[in-house]
Structure formats: structure tokens, C-alpha cells
Design a protein around this motif. Structure first.
Motif, mmCIF file in Angstrom:
data_model
loop_
_atom_site.group_PDB
_atom_site.id
_atom_site.type_symbol
_atom_site.label_atom_id
_atom_site.label_comp_id
_atom_site.label_asym_id
_atom_site.label_seq_id
_atom_site.Cartn_x
_atom_site.Cartn_y
_atom_site.Cartn_z
ATOM 1 N N ASN A 144 12.906 -6.358 39.639
ATOM 2 C CA ASN A 144 13.455 -7.627 39.143
ATOM 3 C C ASN A 144 12.346 -8.632 38.857
ATOM 4 O OD1 ASN A 144 16.166 -7.019 38.978
ATOM 5 N ND2 ASN A 144 16.585 -7.559 41.110
ATOM 6 N N ASP A 260 20.405 -6.511 36.489
ATOM 7 C CA ASP A 260 20.080 -5.923 37.785
ATOM 8 C C ASP A 260 21.140 -4.875 38.126
ATOM 9 O OD1 ASP A 260 19.410 -5.217 40.313
ATOM 10 O OD2 ASP A 260 19.595 -7.218 41.213
ATOM 11 N N ASP A 289 17.510 1.464 40.921
ATOM 12 C CA ASP A 289 16.781 2.004 42.071
ATOM 13 C C ASP A 289 17.161 3.458 42.332
ATOM 14 O OD1 ASP A 289 15.420 -0.277 42.726
ATOM 15 O OD2 ASP A 289 16.445 -0.628 44.629
HETATM 16 C C1 LIG Z 1 21.643 -5.583 43.336
HETATM 17 C C2 LIG Z 1 20.332 -5.431 44.055
HETATM 18 N N1 LIG Z 1 19.196 -5.812 43.451
HETATM 19 C C3 LIG Z 1 18.004 -5.695 44.044
HETATM 20 C C4 LIG Z 1 17.892 -5.183 45.310
HETATM 21 C C5 LIG Z 1 16.542 -5.076 45.955
HETATM 22 O O1 LIG Z 1 16.162 -3.736 45.946
HETATM 23 P P1 LIG Z 1 15.067 -3.135 46.942
HETATM 24 O O2 LIG Z 1 15.612 -3.305 48.309
HETATM 25 O O3 LIG Z 1 14.976 -1.736 46.483
HETATM 26 O O4 LIG Z 1 13.802 -3.880 46.721
HETATM 27 C C6 LIG Z 1 19.041 -4.778 45.994
HETATM 28 C C7 LIG Z 1 18.965 -4.250 47.365
HETATM 29 O O5 LIG Z 1 19.934 -3.908 47.972
HETATM 30 C C8 LIG Z 1 20.297 -4.901 45.356
HETATM 31 O O6 LIG Z 1 21.441 -4.551 45.954
#
Ligand SMILES: Cc1ncc(COP(=O)(O)O)c(C=O)c1O
Length: 479
Positions: A144, A260, A289
Motif C-alpha cells: 500500500n 487494497d 497478499d
Molecule cells: C485490507 C488489508 N490491507 C493491508 C493489510 C496489511 O497487510 P500486511 O499485514 O501483509 O502488511 C491487511 C492486513 O491484514 C489488510 O487486511
């Protein structure tokens, strides 16, 4: 190095991991000891008395394993960290041994090809054409951040990289955003005061009418939109914004459209559910992810970019000590001039191995199973007195609220916390709590290969029983 010792210890370790995965359901999922106890347990000086790997393994079995949160346990339905698929675990092992540093092509030529292939697969899932590119990252947080940096550079016509950010730019997202986006707007210089978090509708999707109003108000005050951010699978609930409407607004405002889909992106491999993300291919950049819903072991996030050139424009600096390599023929793809990182882990191997070993349909089946478990939990809750489910789940996340008209909001919140803590202490199930629209919720998300219907039934029975016990311990509010 004694490779015989390495070989023997390695075999023992692989056997141990296989046993662990087979038997983890019998372990206590979470062991709620005091943090101070654990800090004490590992309070030691830098060792200088070499021990055998066998001895170290024994120490880890005593000091580390009992206090792990066993995400491989079928009762783990918590923060979005799935049970890693076993093929991916072995791939990580190999990736460490090879230690390819794919920031620069010359320190990992074949690994660079694998990385680019996995990025291509992700772009194909989104529906991006051959112009697309991307980077695997440590997770959605970093992805992000890169998405917002691309947005900043694009919308300021590549001035901000040189001049820094001027005041006057605003980014927009729903109130259900993940905190990574707040950190990202701060990090790229937009500033949190210039981040509009727009209320959601009853399905927890961004309210397009309120978004348009906010943009008009900002423009009337001389501010300009820099990025519209869509959510395709909110952290709390798996809610999905109207991506087509958001894209239309971004195009009208000549700004970047980032989505996202860190959690929700996994759904793209399910023929049954992928339509939920229609419009994702309209985004300029997307976070997905693989360490969430492709069940890859940590870490593997990804930023996917519709126009690959934007990566090079934002990150294409070439320091003298790497110039020779970067001036090789363009077949030598250099991640360091197409991304933020220099030293770069070979994250794609575990994803590549997982898809080769299980096949896309099998991984999609795990996802579909997670979704049907969530729907089952939702059904149980809406049929039960005093329970409320925030929405019918689209993905695997369910938020349940226990209604207690006889308690104050604060008492109700404490009830949710007390029940969650009691269940955590027992070590059979693990989930989180959250607050949405001013209410406290049990936040349950089975992104787990091993969770079955019986575990959902067991968890719900426990929730019901413990909520009832808690309520009887509270005195009614006077009046
Ligand atoms: C919608 C969303 N964006 C970003 C993230 C952040 O991801 P990370 O924990 O892999 O850095 C998360 C984590 O749960 C998430 O649910």
C-alpha cells in the motif's frame, strides 16, 4: 561447516515439522503467559559456547514452541494469517539456502524469472494486460505504501519526487480501511490531515454520495484529489467497495485509483466468487497478499501496477555502484530500479511451488471452504437470540455482536473482551475483536486450511455459553 551434522539435523527438523503439522490440533492454540515471563525466558547474553543443532532444537521445543500462536491449529480464526501450505514451507527452506538477492538480476537470474512469472500470474488474475508489472513485498503494508507513492508521483506529474509534496492534495478511502493506508499517506507526504475516511453504507462499502460531496468540498477549498482508494476485502469484514464507481471518480478527477485487495485478492482464483471483484482491472495499482489467501508462508505481499513504466518512473534511480548491471540489456530485469527495495528476498518461490504442487483449483477450493464456513457461522448467529451478524459474509470474515440491552455500551464492550479472553486462555479457538459503527464485535475469520464445520459449530456453542455466563455476572443498569 559439518555437512553431516547439517544433513542429520535437517532430516530431524523436517520430521519434526511433519509431526507438528499432523499433531498441532492437539496443542494449546495460544498460551496466555505474561509477556514478562517470555522476555525472561530469552534473557540471555550473546552466546559464545557453540552447541549442537540437536541441543538447540531441544531448547526451542521447550522455550519457543509452547508459546507460539499455532496458526496451523484448526481453531485459529483470527487476524489474517492463514495456515501456511506445506509445499510453501519447504520452498521457503530452499529459498533461504539459495539466498538469491533479486534486487539485482546478477544475484539471482533464474529467481528473477520466477519472480516475474509469479507477478505475471497475479496480473493475469486481475485482468491486467502485458504492460502491467509489480513487486512482491513484505506484505500489504509495504504494498500500500508503494501504491500511494505511485499515486503521488503520477498525480503530481512526477514533481513530488524532486520538489517534495506541496500542501493541497487529498486522498480518499472508506472508514473501513486498513491502517497501512494511514501510514502510507503520512509516509509519502500527503499527511493524515489530508486523508478523508468516508463513512460506509449498511454493507460496509464506501458511500459514493459522501465521497463525491467530500471531493467537492475539498475542491471548493482549493484542495485537489491525489488518489482514490478502493477496498476489495476489508480487514474487518471482507466488504468490497463499488470499484467501477470509484474508478469513474478517479478518472474524472485525473488522479490515481489504488485498490487494497491485500486480503480479498485471493478470491480471484475462485471461479465461483471472482465476479465479486469485477472492476479490479480498472485500478491503476492493486495490493494483493499471497501470504493471506494463497496460504503462502510469510512473507509475501504484492503491489501490481497496470502500467509497469510507473514503477520505473517512481523508483528508477541508478547509483554508480550498480550502474554496470543496470546498463545491461533490458532482458536483465533489475528490481531495484523498478521497486523500493534493494536487497530483496526470493519471495516468489513458495508461491510458484504452491501453485505447481496443488494447482489453482485446489487452492481455490480452500478459499471456497473458508467462505462457506463463514456463511455457516453467519447463519448460526442470525438464528440465535441476542446474536447479530454485521452482514452476510462475502468472504471469510464474520463479525458477530452479542446484544445486551440491559448493559451500557461500555459493559457490552467489556463482555465481548471478557469472552474473547476466556476463549483465548482455553487454547481451543482464537479470534479477535473489533469496533465498527460504534459497536464491539467478535471478529472471526477462518482463513485456515484445516478448519471444518465442526470447529465453527464448537466455537459458536462456546460463544453462546460464555456470553450467557457473562451476562448473568452483570447487574442490570439502574432505571
Ligand atoms: C485490507 C488489508 N490491507 C493491508 C493489510 C496489511 O497487510 P500486511 O499485514 O501483509 O502488511 C491487511 C492486513 O491484514 C489488510 O487486511
Amino acid at each position: 561447516m559439518d555437512y553431516n551434522e547439517f544433513r542429520t539435523a535437517g532430516h530431524v527438523l523436517v520430521d519434526y515439522i511433519a509431526d507438528y503439522l499432523e499433531q498441532v490440533k492437539g496443542l494449546k492454540l495460544f498460551n496466555p503467559v505474561e509477556p514478562a515471563y517470555l522476555f525472561e525466558l530469552f534473557d540471555e547474553k550473546i552466546p559464545d559456547d557453540p552447541k549442537s543443532l540437536t541441543e538447540i532444537h531441544q531448547t526451542l521445543q521447550q522455550k519457543l514452541i509452547p508459546y507460539c500462536t499455532h496458526v496451523n491449529h484448526p481453531g485459529y480464526m483470527g487476524l489474517i494469517t492463514p495456515s501456511p501450505n506445506p509445499a510453501g514451507i519447504l520452498a521457503e527452506f530452499l529459498a533461504s539456502a539459495l539466498n538469491q538477492n533479486i534486487g539485482a538480476y546478477s544475484i539471482g537470474p533464474s529467481a528473477t524469472a520466477v519472480e516475474l512469472r509469479v507477478i505475471r500470474w497475479l496480473n493475469d488474475m486481475i485482468g491486467y494486460d502485458e504492460k502491467a508489472g509489480g513487486n512482491l513485498t513484505s506484505g500489504g503494508m509495504t504494498a500500500n505504501f508503494i501504491g500511494l507513492k505511485l499515486a503521488r508521483d503520477f498525480t503530481t506529474k512526477d514533481k513530488a519526487q524532486h520538489e517534495g509534496m506541496n500542501q493541497g492534495w487529498v486522498a480518499y478511502v472508506s472508514e473501513e480501511r486498513h491502517v497501512s493506508l494511514d501510514k502510507a499517506v503520512d509516509s509519502v507526504g500527503i499527511g493524515r490531515n489530508n486523508f478523508r475516511t468516508i463513512p460506509t453504507n449498511e454493507n460496509y462499502q464506501i458511500r459514493i454520495d459522501l465521497l463525491k460531496e467530500a471531493i467537492q468540498k475539498d475542491k471548493a477549498n482549493g484542495l485537489r484529489p491525489i488518489c482514490i482508494i478502493g477496498l476489495a476485502g476489508t480487514t474487518n469484514l471482507g466488504a468490497i467497495d463499488d470499484l467501477e464507481a470509484l474508478n469513474a471518480i478517479a478518472k474524472e478527477e485525473n488522479c490515481w485509483f489504488h485498490v487494497d485487495a491485500a486480503y480479498g485478492g485471493g478470491i480471484l482464483i475462485s471461479e465461483k466468487h471472482k465476479h465479486l471483484l469485477d472492476g479490479l482491472d480498472l485500478a491503476d495499482s492493486v495490493t494483493i497478499d499471497p501470504h493471506k489467501w494463497f496460504y503462502a508462508p510469510l512473507d509475501a505481499g504484492a503491489i501490481l501496477v497496470k502500467d509497469h513504466k510507473r514503477l520505473n518512473i517512481s523508483f528508477g534511480m541508478q547509483p554508480a555502484y550498480l550502474t554496470d548491471q543496470s546498463q545491461q540489456k533490458n532482458e536483465r530485469y533489475q528490481f531495484y530500479v523498478n521497486g523500493f527495495e534493494q536487497s530483496k528476498r526470493f519471495r516468489s518461490l513458495k508461491i510458484w511451488v504452491s501453485f505447481h504442487h496443488y494447482g489453482k483449483s485446489k487452492i481455490a477450493e480452500w478459499i471456497e471452504n473458508n467462505i462457506s464456513l463463514a456463511k455457516h457461522l453467519h447463519e448460526l448467529a442470525i438464528k440465535t437470540e441476542n446474536f447479530e451478524s454485521a452482514t452476510e459474509p462475502k468472504m471469510s470474515a464474520v463479525c458477530l455482536h452479542y446484544k445486551t440491552p440491559q448493559l451500557t455500551d461500555e459493559q457490552n464492550k467489556q463482555l465481548h473482551f471478557a469472552v474473547t479472553e476466556r476463549i483465548e486462555a482455553e487454547g481451543k479457538y482464537w479470534f479477535a475483536t473489533t469496533i465498527m459503527k460504534g459497536k464491539t464485535w467478535f471478529r472471526i475469520n477462518p482463513v485456515n486450511i484445516y478448519t471444518e464445520k465442526k470447529h465453527i459449530d464448537g466455537l459458536f456453542e462456546t460463544l453462546k455459553e460464555y456470553c450467557e455466563v457473562e451476562i448473568t455476572s452483570h447487574k442490570p443498569v439502574p432505571g
